[in-house]
Design a protein around this motif. Structure first.
Motif, PDB file in Angstrom:
ATOM      1  N   VAL A 177      -1.282 -59.191   9.031  1.00 56.50           N
ATOM      2  CA  VAL A 177      -1.861 -58.505  10.188  1.00 56.50           C
ATOM      3  C   VAL A 177      -3.352 -58.314   9.885  1.00 56.50           C
ATOM      4  O   VAL A 177      -3.749 -57.328   9.267  1.00 56.50           O
ATOM      5  CB  VAL A 177      -1.181 -57.156  10.463  1.00 56.50           C
ATOM      6  CG1 VAL A 177      -1.800 -56.499  11.696  1.00 56.50           C
ATOM      7  CG2 VAL A 177       0.320 -57.337  10.668  1.00 56.50           C
ATOM      8  N   PRO A 178      -4.184 -59.266  10.280  1.00 62.93           N
ATOM      9  CA  PRO A 178      -5.602 -59.252   9.906  1.00 62.93           C
ATOM     10  C   PRO A 178      -6.436 -58.338  10.805  1.00 62.93           C
ATOM     11  O   PRO A 178      -7.202 -58.791  11.656  1.00 62.93           O
ATOM     12  CB  PRO A 178      -6.003 -60.721  10.051  1.00 62.93           C
ATOM     13  CG  PRO A 178      -5.114 -61.241  11.136  1.00 62.93           C
ATOM     14  CD  PRO A 178      -3.812 -60.498  11.003  1.00 62.93           C
ATOM     15  N   TYR A 179      -6.311 -57.046  10.574  1.00 63.55           N
ATOM     16  CA  TYR A 179      -6.980 -56.054  11.418  1.00 63.55           C
ATOM     17  C   TYR A 179      -7.552 -54.951  10.538  1.00 63.55           C
ATOM     18  O   TYR A 179      -6.857 -54.443   9.642  1.00 63.55           O
ATOM     19  CB  TYR A 179      -5.980 -55.453  12.409  1.00 63.55           C
ATOM     20  CG  TYR A 179      -6.586 -54.412  13.323  1.00 63.55           C
ATOM     21  CD1 TYR A 179      -7.347 -54.790  14.420  1.00 63.55           C
ATOM     22  CD2 TYR A 179      -6.403 -53.056  13.075  1.00 63.55           C
ATOM     23  CE1 TYR A 179      -7.917 -53.833  15.255  1.00 63.55           C
ATOM     24  CE2 TYR A 179      -6.966 -52.097  13.906  1.00 63.55           C
ATOM     25  CZ  TYR A 179      -7.722 -52.489  14.992  1.00 63.55           C
ATOM     26  OH  TYR A 179      -8.290 -51.545  15.811  1.00 63.55           O
ATOM     27  N   ASP A 180      -8.816 -54.561  10.784  1.00 67.60           N
ATOM     28  CA  ASP A 180      -9.402 -53.490   9.977  1.00 67.60           C
ATOM     29  C   ASP A 180     -10.351 -52.590  10.774  1.00 67.60           C
ATOM     30  O   ASP A 180     -11.208 -51.916  10.191  1.00 67.60           O
ATOM     31  CB  ASP A 180     -10.114 -54.052   8.744  1.00 67.60           C
ATOM     32  CG  ASP A 180     -11.299 -54.951   9.055  1.00 67.60           C
ATOM     33  OD1 ASP A 180     -11.684 -55.049  10.242  1.00 67.60           O
ATOM     34  OD2 ASP A 180     -11.842 -55.565   8.123  1.00 67.60           O
ATOM     35  N   CYS A 181     -10.173 -52.530  12.081  1.00 66.96           N
ATOM     36  CA  CYS A 181     -11.073 -51.720  12.908  1.00 66.96           C
ATOM     37  C   CYS A 181     -10.722 -50.236  12.896  1.00 66.96           C
ATOM     38  O   CYS A 181     -11.416 -49.429  13.524  1.00 66.96           O
ATOM     39  CB  CYS A 181     -11.093 -52.240  14.340  1.00 66.96           C
ATOM     40  SG  CYS A 181     -11.867 -53.864  14.494  1.00 66.96           S
ATOM     41  N   ALA A 182      -9.649 -49.854  12.198  1.00 67.43           N
ATOM     42  CA  ALA A 182      -9.296 -48.440  12.101  1.00 67.43           C
ATOM     43  C   ALA A 182      -9.749 -47.835  10.777  1.00 67.43           C
ATOM     44  O   ALA A 182      -9.469 -46.670  10.502  1.00 67.43           O
ATOM     45  CB  ALA A 182      -7.783 -48.257  12.255  1.00 67.43           C
ATOM     46  N   THR A 183     -10.449 -48.621   9.969  1.00 71.44           N
ATOM     47  CA  THR A 183     -10.893 -48.113   8.682  1.00 71.44           C
ATOM     48  C   THR A 183     -12.100 -47.195   8.843  1.00 71.44           C
ATOM     49  O   THR A 183     -12.843 -47.286   9.823  1.00 71.44           O
ATOM     50  CB  THR A 183     -11.226 -49.279   7.732  1.00 71.44           C
ATOM     51  OG1 THR A 183     -11.390 -48.783   6.415  1.00 71.44           O
ATOM     52  CG2 THR A 183     -12.486 -49.995   8.161  1.00 71.44           C
ATOM     53  N   THR A 184     -12.292 -46.286   7.880  1.00 74.02           N
ATOM     54  CA  THR A 184     -13.368 -45.305   7.965  1.00 74.02           C
ATOM     55  C   THR A 184     -14.685 -45.844   7.422  1.00 74.02           C
ATOM     56  O   THR A 184     -15.745 -45.621   8.003  1.00 74.02           O
ATOM     57  CB  THR A 184     -12.994 -44.039   7.172  1.00 74.02           C
ATOM     58  OG1 THR A 184     -11.766 -43.520   7.694  1.00 74.02           O
ATOM     59  CG2 THR A 184     -14.068 -42.979   7.297  1.00 74.02           C
ATOM     60  N   TYR A 185     -14.614 -46.566   6.321  1.00 76.53           N
ATOM     61  CA  TYR A 185     -15.834 -46.991   5.649  1.00 76.53           C
ATOM     62  C   TYR A 185     -16.000 -48.506   5.760  1.00 76.53           C
ATOM     63  O   TYR A 185     -16.088 -49.034   6.856  1.00 76.53           O
ATOM     64  CB  TYR A 185     -15.831 -46.497   4.198  1.00 76.53           C
ATOM     65  CG  TYR A 185     -15.765 -44.992   4.123  1.00 76.53           C
ATOM     66  CD1 TYR A 185     -16.805 -44.201   4.601  1.00 76.53           C
ATOM     67  CD2 TYR A 185     -14.637 -44.352   3.622  1.00 76.53           C
ATOM     68  CE1 TYR A 185     -16.744 -42.817   4.557  1.00 76.53           C
ATOM     69  CE2 TYR A 185     -14.565 -42.970   3.571  1.00 76.53           C
ATOM     70  CZ  TYR A 185     -15.622 -42.206   4.039  1.00 76.53           C
ATOM     71  OH  TYR A 185     -15.549 -40.848   3.997  1.00 76.53           O
ATOM     72  N   ARG A 186     -15.989 -49.205   4.659  1.00 76.65           N
ATOM     73  CA  ARG A 186     -16.332 -50.624   4.737  1.00 76.65           C
ATOM     74  C   ARG A 186     -15.203 -51.447   5.359  1.00 76.65           C
ATOM     75  O   ARG A 186     -14.026 -51.219   5.088  1.00 76.65           O
ATOM     76  CB  ARG A 186     -16.675 -51.168   3.350  1.00 76.65           C
ATOM     77  CG  ARG A 186     -15.502 -51.255   2.404  1.00 76.65           C
ATOM     78  CD  ARG A 186     -15.877 -51.982   1.121  1.00 76.65           C
ATOM     79  NE  ARG A 186     -16.782 -51.188   0.307  1.00 76.65           N
ATOM     80  CZ  ARG A 186     -17.300 -51.616  -0.847  1.00 76.65           C
ATOM     81  NH1 ARG A 186     -17.009 -52.817  -1.287  1.00 76.65           N
ATOM     82  NH2 ARG A 186     -18.095 -50.839  -1.547  1.00 76.65           N
ATOM     83  N   PRO A 187     -15.556 -52.417   6.206  1.00 82.82           N
ATOM     84  CA  PRO A 187     -14.555 -53.347   6.724  1.00 82.82           C
ATOM     85  C   PRO A 187     -14.329 -54.471   5.716  1.00 82.82           C
ATOM     86  O   PRO A 187     -14.951 -54.508   4.664  1.00 82.82           O
ATOM     87  CB  PRO A 187     -15.207 -53.871   8.005  1.00 82.82           C
ATOM     88  CG  PRO A 187     -16.670 -53.865   7.673  1.00 82.82           C
ATOM     89  CD  PRO A 187     -16.891 -52.662   6.787  1.00 82.82           C
ATOM     90  N   GLY A 188     -13.458 -55.384   6.074  1.00 85.15           N
ATOM     91  CA  GLY A 188     -13.221 -56.552   5.233  1.00 85.15           C
ATOM     92  C   GLY A 188     -11.762 -56.822   4.958  1.00 85.15           C
ATOM     93  O   GLY A 188     -11.388 -57.949   4.630  1.00 85.15           O
TER      94      GLY A 188
END
Length: 251
Positions: A48-59
């Motif tokens: 599941v290639p999703y990281d828009c809910a992260t607080t700090y760095r994406p990736g």
């Protein structure tokens, strides 16, 4: 076929292992066959290639691809230190990645939940790679729809139960929402490795990192198993449960 490359696409049988150079070939997880035919399959691996809910760095949207690439180093070896081949008894395929539309973020939880529901409807178990930790929320919702309230076994540096408004997509509050919705059965659930404070435990059993260090693995497992009992279990592993000296690049 055994001595040919790209067997993730070419191999007919989903059981067993086969030799392929680590520096070439299609990068499926542990060189498993890419397939969406789940007839007779025990475990479907997906990303599941999703990281828009992260607080700090994406990736971490790149996580599924990176895990597949790293896994080829272990694809030919028996599991250490147990010395057995799981693929001799388990039929495991790489399903590929869930489709996510990053331009319509409001559709992401729904699409992840539908992705999981499609797989588990066939009685196939899931092994899923993120992605940030928010993806666990729609995955658990799908499992609860099929199996009932879930016992969550959560390895994490954070509780992920901070205040939630029921709408936002946040990797630090989604388990509070899942508890409020009755998706997680907290009386059966355990959080392991926490090293941050929250003034509400939401009813979880918490085995903080210092407790685990003092009491050891066997005592930790004993509590987890006794609390979960015979409930359906979902295991969630957030990489930040590891010492940041060894996994510093998390969001």
């Amino acid at each position: 076929m055994r001595n040919s490359s790209d067997q993730a696409f070419r191999k007919g049988d989903v059981m067993g292992r086969w030799d392929e150079p680590t520096y070439g070939g299609a990068l499926s997880f542990l060189r498993r066959k890419f397939s969406r035919d789940l007839n007779g399959v025990d475990v479907a691996v997906s990303g599941v290639p999703y990281d828009c809910a992260t607080t700090y760095r994406p990736g971490c949207r790149l996580g599924p691809r990176a895990i597949r690439a790293a896994s080829v180093q272990l694809a030919e070896l028996e599991a250490f230190p147990f010395g057995f081949d799981p693929f001799a008894t388990l039929a495991v395929v790489d399903w590929g990645d869930a489709h996510i539309d990053p331009h319509h973020p409001e559709t992401v939880p729904r699409d992840i939940e539908a992705h999981a529901a499609k797989i588990i409807a066939t009685e196939t178990k899931m092994l899923t790679f993120g992605g940030d930790h928010f993806i666990t929320y729609p995955l658990i919702r799908a499992h609860a729809q099929k199996y009932g309230p879930i016992a969550l076994i959560q390895f994490d540096a954070h509780c992920d139960t901070w205040e939630d408004d029921g709408v936002k997509m946040d990797h630090g509050s989604m388990f509070a929402r899942a508890v409020d919705e009755g998706v997680i059965d907290v009386t059966k659930s355990t959080q392991i490795g926490l090293r941050t404070y929250n003034n509400s435990d939401h009813g979880f059993e918490i085995l903080a990192a210092p407790w685990v260090h003092r009491n050891g693995i066997d005592a930790t497992l004993e509590i987890i198993k006794a609390r979960a009992g015979n409930a359906p279990v979902y295991i969630s592993f957030d990489i930040d449960v590891l010492d940041p000296a060894f996994a510093p690049g998390t969001g």
